[in-house]
Motif scaffolding. Structure first.
Motif, short mmCIF file in Angstrom:
data_model
loop_
_atom_site.label_atom_id
_atom_site.label_comp_id
_atom_site.label_asym_id
_atom_site.label_seq_id
_atom_site.Cartn_x
_atom_site.Cartn_y
_atom_site.Cartn_z
N GLY A 112 0.81 -1.21 0.00
CA GLY A 112 0.00 0.00 0.00
C GLY A 112 0.84 1.25 0.00
O GLY A 112 0.65 2.16 -0.82
N LEU A 113 1.79 1.34 0.91
CA LEU A 113 2.59 2.55 1.07
C LEU A 113 3.62 2.76 -0.03
O LEU A 113 4.19 3.84 -0.16
CB LEU A 113 3.28 2.53 2.43
CG LEU A 113 2.42 3.07 3.58
CD1 LEU A 113 2.95 2.62 4.92
CD2 LEU A 113 2.33 4.58 3.52
N SER A 114 3.87 1.74 -0.85
CA SER A 114 4.76 1.93 -2.00
C SER A 114 4.20 3.02 -2.91
O SER A 114 4.95 3.77 -3.55
CB SER A 114 4.94 0.62 -2.78
OG SER A 114 3.71 0.23 -3.39
N ASP A 115 2.88 3.11 -2.97
CA ASP A 115 2.22 4.13 -3.78
C ASP A 115 2.59 5.52 -3.28
O ASP A 115 2.80 6.44 -4.08
CB ASP A 115 0.70 3.91 -3.71
CG ASP A 115 -0.07 4.85 -4.63
OD1 ASP A 115 -0.12 4.56 -5.84
OD2 ASP A 115 -0.60 5.87 -4.13
N TYR A 116 2.68 5.67 -1.96
CA TYR A 116 3.03 6.97 -1.38
C TYR A 116 4.50 7.29 -1.64
O TYR A 116 4.83 8.37 -2.15
CB TYR A 116 2.77 6.96 0.12
CG TYR A 116 3.10 8.26 0.82
CD1 TYR A 116 2.13 9.24 1.00
CD2 TYR A 116 4.39 8.52 1.28
CE1 TYR A 116 2.44 10.45 1.62
CE2 TYR A 116 4.71 9.71 1.90
CZ TYR A 116 3.73 10.68 2.07
OH TYR A 116 4.04 11.87 2.68
N TYR A 117 5.38 6.38 -1.30
CA TYR A 117 6.81 6.66 -1.36
C TYR A 117 7.34 6.74 -2.80
O TYR A 117 8.00 7.72 -3.17
CB TYR A 117 7.59 5.60 -0.59
CG TYR A 117 7.60 5.82 0.91
CD1 TYR A 117 8.06 7.01 1.45
CD2 TYR A 117 7.15 4.84 1.78
CE1 TYR A 117 8.08 7.22 2.83
CE2 TYR A 117 7.17 5.03 3.16
CZ TYR A 117 7.63 6.23 3.68
OH TYR A 117 7.65 6.43 5.04
N LEU A 118 7.06 5.74 -3.61
CA LEU A 118 7.64 5.70 -4.95
C LEU A 118 7.12 6.83 -5.83
O LEU A 118 7.86 7.39 -6.64
CB LEU A 118 7.37 4.35 -5.60
CG LEU A 118 8.07 3.15 -4.94
CD1 LEU A 118 7.68 1.85 -5.63
CD2 LEU A 118 9.59 3.32 -4.95
N LYS A 119 5.86 7.19 -5.68
CA LYS A 119 5.30 8.27 -6.50
C LYS A 119 5.77 9.65 -6.05
O LYS A 119 5.51 10.64 -6.74
CB LYS A 119 3.78 8.19 -6.51
CG LYS A 119 3.26 7.01 -7.33
CD LYS A 119 1.75 6.99 -7.41
CE LYS A 119 1.28 5.82 -8.28
NZ LYS A 119 -0.21 5.75 -8.36
N ARG A 120 6.44 9.73 -4.92
CA ARG A 120 7.00 10.99 -4.45
C ARG A 120 8.52 11.02 -4.61
O ARG A 120 9.19 11.87 -4.03
CB ARG A 120 6.61 11.23 -2.98
CG ARG A 120 5.15 11.65 -2.82
CD ARG A 120 4.72 11.59 -1.37
NE ARG A 120 3.38 12.15 -1.18
CZ ARG A 120 2.25 11.53 -1.46
NH1 ARG A 120 2.30 10.29 -1.97
NH2 ARG A 120 1.08 12.09 -1.26
N GLY A 121 9.04 10.10 -5.40
CA GLY A 121 10.47 10.12 -5.73
C GLY A 121 11.39 9.45 -4.73
O GLY A 121 12.61 9.54 -4.84
N TYR A 122 10.82 8.77 -3.74
CA TYR A 122 11.64 8.07 -2.76
C TYR A 122 12.13 6.73 -3.31
O TYR A 122 11.41 6.06 -4.06
CB TYR A 122 10.85 7.77 -1.48
CG TYR A 122 10.71 8.94 -0.56
CD1 TYR A 122 11.52 9.07 0.56
CD2 TYR A 122 9.76 9.93 -0.81
CE1 TYR A 122 11.38 10.15 1.42
CE2 TYR A 122 9.62 11.02 0.04
CZ TYR A 122 10.44 11.12 1.15
OH TYR A 122 10.31 12.20 1.99
N ALA A 123 13.32 6.36 -2.93
CA ALA A 123 13.76 4.98 -3.08
C ALA A 123 13.21 4.21 -1.87
O ALA A 123 12.90 4.81 -0.84
CB ALA A 123 15.27 4.89 -3.13
N MET A 124 13.08 2.90 -2.01
CA MET A 124 12.60 2.07 -0.89
C MET A 124 13.52 0.86 -0.72
O MET A 124 13.90 0.22 -1.70
CB MET A 124 11.18 1.58 -1.13
CG MET A 124 10.12 2.66 -1.15
SD MET A 124 8.45 1.97 -1.40
CE MET A 124 8.12 1.28 0.24
#
Length: 315
Positions: A112-124
């Motif tokens: 779920g939170l991959s949508d938040y982080y990746l779409k804001r330019g974060y690496a995970m």
């Protein structure tokens, strides 16, 4: 009189045997890799994940379509630990290291939170905890050992990205406890903030709660016996590291998120941790959310809390 004493001794022996047997069963079920079950954890969590099945399916498909690579490190005690790294689209200048919960794995809890982080330019970076997923290990670390593993993942991340990378530590359940327990360590300057979702205080305290609430058994003396066994087998005590003690040494900001109706890791643990935080801290309680459900129960409130928190710690 002799018959009375003999009967009493037999009863005491039977009670001791029952306690020993119950402790052994409980210990194996929760601590050993080959005995713990995802189904049991999901049942105790009380969360109806079927209501989010379509959303999770959609987000997982998108997440897996993003560039990613396997990662591996060695723990201090010689275990191969596995992780998955998503470089994102921002040049890996901002990174979220996300730690999963008990019986889960890195690629599961942050769909779920991959949508938040990746779409804001974060690496995970999504590590598998020891004794979970593709990582080695026979015994679960319950944050106490995992926080040391996290320090090695941080070293890996800085080398993989850049010395200038800004890092968030985000954990859920056991992962939430891990990032809080790590707050008391000498974290490098790249770590800018910690987000803990439904993290517990210590293995001892959450086990005691589970024994009373789910098995209707007294914690004493089972927890004390299990603690001795764990020190010998896994190398740490069940209350050796406690999040509410570690945050008294914290130097970086902390965001605590917890579900109001979490019956697995009770909400009072979040409040205890919050009241002990030495560093700047904020606590958000999500109404009607069960264990690990907060993001899905009220995505808008969850993401708003994250955005406000991150805005104060990441440039």
């Amino acid at each position: 009189m002799q018959k009375w004493w003999k009967g009493l001794l037999l009863m005491a022996g039977a009670a001791s045997a029952a306690t020993a047997g119950g402790t052994a069963y409980f210990y194996r079920r929760v601590m050993k890799r080959n005995r713990m079950k995802v189904e049991d954890t999901m049942k105790m969590s009380g969360t109806d994940w079927s209501r989010y099945a379509d959303l999770l399916k959609e987000r997982k498909a998108w997440m897996m379509s993003q560039p990613h690579e396997e990662a591996e490190i060695m723990s201090e005690d010689g275990l191969k630990l596995h992780g998955t790294f998503f470089p994102g689209t921002g040049g890996a200048k901002k990174l979220a290291i996300c730690l999963h919960g008990y019986t889960s794995q890195g690629m599961s809890d942050y769909v779920g939170l991959s949508d938040y982080y990746l779409k804001r330019g974060y690496a995970m970076l999504l590590p598998d905890a020891r004794a979970h997923g593709k990582s080695e290990g026979e015994y679960v670390g319950f944050g106490c050992l995992d926080r040391r593993d996290l320090m090695r993942w941080i070293d890996w991340a800085v080398k993989r990205c850049t010395d200038e990378v800004q890092i968030l530590l985000h954990g859920t359940s056991m992962g939430g406890a891990t990032v809080l327990m790590a707050s008391g360590l000498a974290l490098p300057g790249q770590i800018k903030g910690i987000i803990s979702d439904c993290g517990f205080t210590s293995a001892k305290e959450v086990f005691s709660h589970v024994l009373r609430s789910w098995y209707h058994l007294p914690a004493f003396p089972m927890i004390q016996i299990a603690d001795c066994v764990n020190r010998k087998r896994a190398g740490y005590g069940l209350d050796e590291c406690n999040a509410k003690r570690e945050v008294r040494k914290a130097k970086i900001p902390i965001l605590l998120i917890h579900g109001e109706k979490d019956n697995f890791v009770p909400c009072y643990m979040c409040r205890e941790i919050y009241s002990n935080c030495k560093s700047p801290a904020k606590m958000v309680i999500i109404k009607d959310a069960a264990h690990g459900e907060s993001y899905y129960r009220d995505t808008e409130q969850y993401e708003k809390a994250m955005t406000e928190f991150i805005g104060g710690v990441i440039r």
